[in-house]
Design a protein around this motif. Structure first.
Motif, PDB file in Angstrom:
ATOM      1  N   HIS A   2       1.089   0.330  47.602  1.00 13.23           N
ATOM      2  CA  HIS A   2       2.236   0.743  48.406  1.00 13.23           C
ATOM      3  C   HIS A   2       2.818   2.048  47.861  1.00 13.23           C
ATOM      4  O   HIS A   2       3.092   2.166  46.665  1.00 13.23           O
ATOM      5  N   THR A   3       3.000   3.000  48.767  1.00  9.93           N
ATOM      6  CA  THR A   3       3.520   4.315  48.399  1.00  9.93           C
ATOM      7  C   THR A   3       4.548   4.776  49.429  1.00  9.93           C
ATOM      8  O   THR A   3       4.595   4.266  50.543  1.00  9.93           O
ATOM      9  N   LYS A   4       5.350   5.762  49.047  1.00 11.53           N
ATOM     10  CA  LYS A   4       6.307   6.370  49.976  1.00 11.53           C
ATOM     11  C   LYS A   4       5.618   7.350  50.906  1.00 11.53           C
ATOM     12  O   LYS A   4       6.107   7.615  51.998  1.00 11.53           O
ATOM     13  N   ALA A   5       4.516   7.929  50.449  1.00  9.80           N
ATOM     14  CA  ALA A   5       3.805   8.941  51.225  1.00  9.80           C
ATOM     15  C   ALA A   5       2.365   9.024  50.734  1.00  9.80           C
ATOM     16  O   ALA A   5       2.029   8.510  49.672  1.00  9.80           O
ATOM     17  N   ALA A   6       1.533   9.684  51.522  1.00 10.21           N
ATOM     18  CA  ALA A   6       0.131   9.890  51.143  1.00 10.21           C
ATOM     19  C   ALA A   6       0.066  10.797  49.915  1.00 10.21           C
ATOM     20  O   ALA A   6       0.994  11.574  49.650  1.00 10.21           O
ATOM     21  N   SER A   8      -0.255  13.775  47.530  1.00 13.72           N
ATOM     22  CA  SER A   8       0.001  15.201  47.766  1.00 13.72           C
ATOM     23  C   SER A   8      -1.237  16.059  47.553  1.00 13.72           C
ATOM     24  O   SER A   8      -1.300  17.183  48.037  1.00 13.72           O
ATOM     25  N   HIS A  28       2.108  14.786  41.476  1.00  9.87           N
ATOM     26  CA  HIS A  28       3.208  14.622  42.412  1.00  9.87           C
ATOM     27  C   HIS A  28       3.157  13.247  43.075  1.00  9.87           C
ATOM     28  O   HIS A  28       4.197  12.668  43.426  1.00  9.87           O
ATOM     29  N   HIS A  29       1.969  12.706  43.215  1.00  6.60           N
ATOM     30  CA  HIS A  29       1.822  11.390  43.840  1.00  6.60           C
ATOM     31  C   HIS A  29       2.576  10.310  43.065  1.00  6.60           C
ATOM     32  O   HIS A  29       3.011   9.306  43.651  1.00  6.60           O
ATOM     33  N   HIS A  32       5.735   9.233  44.518  1.00  5.43           N
ATOM     34  CA  HIS A  32       5.641   8.417  45.728  1.00  5.43           C
ATOM     35  C   HIS A  32       5.041   7.037  45.479  1.00  5.43           C
ATOM     36  O   HIS A  32       5.057   6.194  46.375  1.00  5.43           O
ATOM     37  N   ARG A  45      11.934  -1.496  49.055  1.00  6.22           N
ATOM     38  CA  ARG A  45      11.376  -0.150  48.876  1.00  6.22           C
ATOM     39  C   ARG A  45      12.455   0.897  48.616  1.00  6.22           C
ATOM     40  O   ARG A  45      12.237   1.822  47.848  1.00  6.22           O
ATOM     41  N   SER A  50       9.738   4.497  41.284  1.00  8.98           N
ATOM     42  CA  SER A  50       8.390   5.059  41.320  1.00  8.98           C
ATOM     43  C   SER A  50       7.822   5.104  39.903  1.00  8.98           C
ATOM     44  O   SER A  50       8.555   4.965  38.923  1.00  8.98           O
TER      45      SER A  50
END
Length: 198
Positions: A2-6, A8, A28-29, A32, A45, A50
């Motif tokens: 589970h992540t906030k975004a794909a 980077s 940077h990932h 997220h 969430r 993070s």
């Protein structure tokens, strides 16, 4: 995972950039990537930390602990190791004991990630050596960072309990098992007095 975004690193799209920019986009990932164990126990969430947040606080705790409790430790080495200890998760993910991945496979995945990340950097071999030292626990600094990594989890669990997450005793039990230094055990005992009372 589970992540906030794909991740980077997708911004690179096969384009060649400087090793510094590539490393930044890889790492940077971590901003997220949720700490998966918290999600598993129901932390929402919107308040789940993070991996990057966790690593930052491990590094800060290492700095303060070196100055206040462990003068025999190399503070610079402690902080550098703390900053590097979770970088493999940028590619491997935040693998928890509940994911059914063996310790060996987890380590292999993270090692491949850090080798990929560090190889093009000017002092990449030094960073890799510090990461490996942490993983092996072969120095005072490595053993301290490993313990502080768990202590930070206890601190975060206390915050989550006060935010209404319920009883997170399983995390405190994990911290208790990991702490060897009397100074850190004393901090945990003090921390436990701050837990909500039923």
């Amino acid at each position: 995972m589970h992540t906030k975004a794909a991740p980077s690193r997708a911004l690179l799209q096969g384009r060649g950039v400087s090793p510094l920019i590539e490393a930044y986009l890889e790492l940077h990932h971590l901003k997220h990537l949720f700490r998966q164990g918290w999600l598993r126990v129901g932390i929402p969430r919107e308040t789940c930390e993070s991996v990057a947040e966790h690593s930052y606080f491990v590094a800060m705790l290492c700095l303060f602990l070196a100055d206040g409790h462990f003068p025999e430790a190399d503070a610079t080495k402690l902080v550098r190791m703390a900053l590097l200890h979770d970088v493999g998760e940028a590619r491997a993910g935040d693998i928890t004991p509940h994911d059914g991945v063996s310790r060996e496979d987890k380590l292999r995945r993270e090692r491949e990630a850090v080798e990929h990340l560090f190889a093009p950097l000017p002092r990449g071999a030094d960073y890799l050596a510090l990461w490996e030292e942490y993983e092996r626990g072969t120095s005072l600094e490595a053993r301290l960072v490993r313990q502080v990594d768990r202590l930070e989890m206890g601190l975060q669990a206390t915050v989550y309990e006060h935010q209404g997450a319920g009883d997170l005793s399983q995390f405190f039990a994990s911290v208790r098992r990991a702490l060897e230094a009397p100074e850190l055990q004393a901090l945990l005992a003090e921390l436990e007095t701050l837990r909500p009372r039923d």
